[in-house]
Design a protein around this motif. Structure first.
Motif, mmCIF file in Angstrom:
data_model
loop_
_atom_site.group_PDB
_atom_site.id
_atom_site.type_symbol
_atom_site.label_atom_id
_atom_site.label_comp_id
_atom_site.label_asym_id
_atom_site.label_seq_id
_atom_site.Cartn_x
_atom_site.Cartn_y
_atom_site.Cartn_z
ATOM 1 N N LEU A 43 16.569 6.816 41.159
ATOM 2 C CA LEU A 43 15.425 6.125 41.737
ATOM 3 C C LEU A 43 14.883 5.046 40.806
ATOM 4 C CD1 LEU A 43 13.503 9.050 43.479
ATOM 5 C CD2 LEU A 43 15.054 7.374 44.492
ATOM 6 N N LEU A 44 14.911 5.302 39.498
ATOM 7 C CA LEU A 44 14.464 4.279 38.555
ATOM 8 C C LEU A 44 15.375 3.060 38.595
ATOM 9 C CD1 LEU A 44 13.285 6.078 35.282
ATOM 10 C CD2 LEU A 44 11.898 4.892 36.984
ATOM 11 N N ARG A 45 16.699 3.295 38.653
ATOM 12 C CA ARG A 45 17.636 2.168 38.719
ATOM 13 C C ARG A 45 17.430 1.361 39.986
ATOM 14 N NH1 ARG A 45 21.461 6.058 36.839
ATOM 15 N NH2 ARG A 45 22.215 6.288 38.980
ATOM 16 N N GLU A 46 17.262 2.056 41.099
ATOM 17 C CA GLU A 46 17.072 1.361 42.371
ATOM 18 C C GLU A 46 15.786 0.542 42.352
ATOM 19 O OE1 GLU A 46 16.046 2.433 47.002
ATOM 20 O OE2 GLU A 46 17.303 3.824 45.867
ATOM 21 N N ASN A 47 14.723 1.136 41.845
ATOM 22 C CA ASN A 47 13.457 0.413 41.792
ATOM 23 C C ASN A 47 13.560 -0.800 40.872
ATOM 24 O OD1 ASN A 47 10.433 0.416 42.397
ATOM 25 N ND2 ASN A 47 10.455 0.366 40.164
ATOM 26 N N GLN A 48 14.289 -0.659 39.771
ATOM 27 C CA GLN A 48 14.457 -1.776 38.843
ATOM 28 C C GLN A 48 15.191 -2.934 39.519
ATOM 29 O OE1 GLN A 48 17.148 -1.295 35.447
ATOM 30 N NE2 GLN A 48 15.539 -2.095 34.093
ATOM 31 N N ARG A 49 16.194 -2.619 40.332
ATOM 32 C CA ARG A 49 16.933 -3.678 41.049
ATOM 33 C C ARG A 49 16.017 -4.416 42.025
ATOM 34 N NH1 ARG A 49 21.085 0.304 41.204
ATOM 35 N NH2 ARG A 49 20.534 0.850 43.349
ATOM 36 N N ILE A 50 15.143 -3.663 42.706
ATOM 37 C CA ILE A 50 14.219 -4.287 43.656
ATOM 38 C C ILE A 50 13.256 -5.214 42.923
ATOM 39 C CG2 ILE A 50 12.309 -3.831 45.239
ATOM 40 C CD1 ILE A 50 14.976 -3.252 46.484
ATOM 41 N N VAL A 51 12.671 -4.722 41.823
ATOM 42 C CA VAL A 51 11.710 -5.522 41.061
ATOM 43 C C VAL A 51 12.389 -6.749 40.468
ATOM 44 C CG1 VAL A 51 10.174 -5.535 39.053
ATOM 45 C CG2 VAL A 51 10.261 -3.528 40.560
ATOM 46 N N ALA A 52 13.658 -6.609 40.050
ATOM 47 C CA ALA A 52 14.382 -7.709 39.401
ATOM 48 C C ALA A 52 14.567 -8.908 40.323
ATOM 49 C CB ALA A 52 15.736 -7.221 38.906
ATOM 50 N N LYS A 53 14.528 -8.700 41.617
ATOM 51 C CA LYS A 53 14.721 -9.804 42.556
ATOM 52 C C LYS A 53 13.598 -10.833 42.473
ATOM 53 C CE LYS A 53 17.380 -7.044 45.868
ATOM 54 N NZ LYS A 53 17.411 -6.454 47.213
ATOM 55 N N THR A 54 12.429 -10.398 42.020
ATOM 56 C CA THR A 54 11.300 -11.323 41.923
ATOM 57 C C THR A 54 10.738 -11.419 40.512
ATOM 58 O OG1 THR A 54 9.811 -9.516 42.570
ATOM 59 C CG2 THR A 54 10.627 -10.962 44.320
#
Length: 384
Positions: A342-353
């Motif tokens: 879940l941390l990796r997935e959330n990091q990918r989402i945040v990284a988009k912006t």
């Protein structure tokens, strides 16, 4: 359990829908303009149904269409609409949101989707007709615990559920569990997965647990979340006391339901409180949920505080308290794997912006790549 409650001016015609003195103060400037207050009960293709002191009206959202998809009119919003007599009616402004429940629209896009606003309780419905999927429950909880305030949405940082909406786990179809001991073990499994979150087994057909649930939900606005077939619409019908939501039986082969609810609907409960039913969520994408993940896995966060290095990744570092707990059996391997995922997935989402997060991810990839090449060279006897 301790739950907050509304302070309602009972004489106001919108009191049943959550109107209170704070909303009245927010609306005061628009009242001077002759506009009507109302709460959005349903949105459909640019039009919305709004409950006002004059009844439910149909209004156009043309004048409040924002460029930011996070600020579109949503079920649960409080709005100012044209007074009686105007045709057509328009929503003129959106009052500041207290909370908003947001998920990622797609793994390939950076936009968030607002599912419901101004909510006090996020009710996560899990069907006991199927084997518990603890990983999915953790995912829903991470979203629920990141339910953001209006101010937090502007800065794209999630609040804790202590100051936003409070999550509540509801295990539906409890009548399908053969005995009380088994049911108790299932409740304990979910409680361990959701530290500090109340978990309540209910049965819509047998009426078990519904009085307790209704008492909790009478304290504010609640949103029902869960997969198709989790029993949300059936539960909504029972709580409301009439068949207002379409219901279909879940498939016998896998227990999954079909999307009988296609829009988000806001409904007043007879015992007090407001309920928002949502379509079943097949995809539960995280959206800026680092705080929520940390709270769902609070025991891992507490262990991490004792690691030798403050930036410990809990992978192979010496003095890692998390890995020590894993080796001793105190921390289940499944729990740590879910936390990392879940941390990796959330990091990918945040990284988009967020360019800074993208740079951190690239540095991490390069570091792991270098470590992998060094390990391979050492294995083959080549030393740099």
């Amino acid at each position: 359990m301790s739950f907050s409650s509304f302070q309602l001016p009972a004489s106001h015609p919108l009191a049943l829908y959550g109107w209170d003195t704070d909303w009245e103060a927010e609306f005061a400037p628009y009242a001077e303009q002759g506009l009507l207050p109302g709460r959005v009960v349903r949105v459909d293709r640019g039009l919305c149904d709004v409950v006002t002191p004059a009844g439910v009206i149909r209004a156009d959202t043309e004048f409040v269409v924002p460029r930011d998809p996070m600020k579109v009119v949503c079920t649960g919003d409080w709005v100012a609409v044209d007074p009686e007599g105007d045709d057509p009616r328009y929503v003129r402004t959106l009052l500041p949101r207290r909370t908003a429940f947001v998920r990622s629209t797609s793994s390939k896009r950076s936009e968030g989707q607002v599912l419901a606003t101004n909510i006090d309780y996020v009710v996560i419905c899990v069907s006991l007709a199927l084997e518990l999927d603890l990983g999915r429950i953790e995912r829903f909880l991470a979203l629920a615990m990141s339910c953001s305030s209006g101010e937090a949405l502007l800065h794209k940082s999630a609040l804790s559920w202590e100051s936003g909406a409070q999550p509540l786990g509801v295990l539906t179809k409890a009548d399908l569990v053969p005995d009380a001991a088994t049911l108790g073990h299932l409740v304990q499994d979910v409680e361990k997965t959701a530290p500090g979150v109340p978990v309540l087994p209910v049965s819509s057909s047998a009426g078990e647990g519904l009085d307790v649930l209704a008492a909790v939900l009478s304290g504010g606005t609640s949103v029902l979340l869960g997969q198709s077939g989790a029993g949300k619409s059936t539960l909504a019908n029972v709580l409301i006391g009439e068949d207002v939501m379409d219901v279909r039986a879940a498939r016998d082969v896998d227990g999954k339901g079909r999307h009988t609810t296609t829009t988000r609907n806001l409904l007043a409960l007879p015992g007090g409180g407001v309920l928002i039913d949502t379509p079943g969520l097949r995809g539960v994408g995280l959206w800026d949920a680092e705080t929520g993940v940390g709270q769902v896995f609070s025991e891992i966060e507490e262990l991490a505080a004792d690691c030798r290095f403050h930036d410990c990744a809990h992978e192979a570092e010496p003095g890692c308290a998390v890995l020590a707990a894993l080796d001793s059996g105190v921390l289940p391997e499944r729990r740590l794997a879910s936390y990392r995922k879940l941390l990796r997935e959330n990091q990918r989402i945040v990284a988009k912006t967020d360019a800074r997060v993208r740079a951190e991810i690239r540095r991490d990839w390069k570091r792991k790549g270098a470590e992998g090449r060094a390990a391979m060279d050492a294995k083959r006897g080549r030393w740099h």
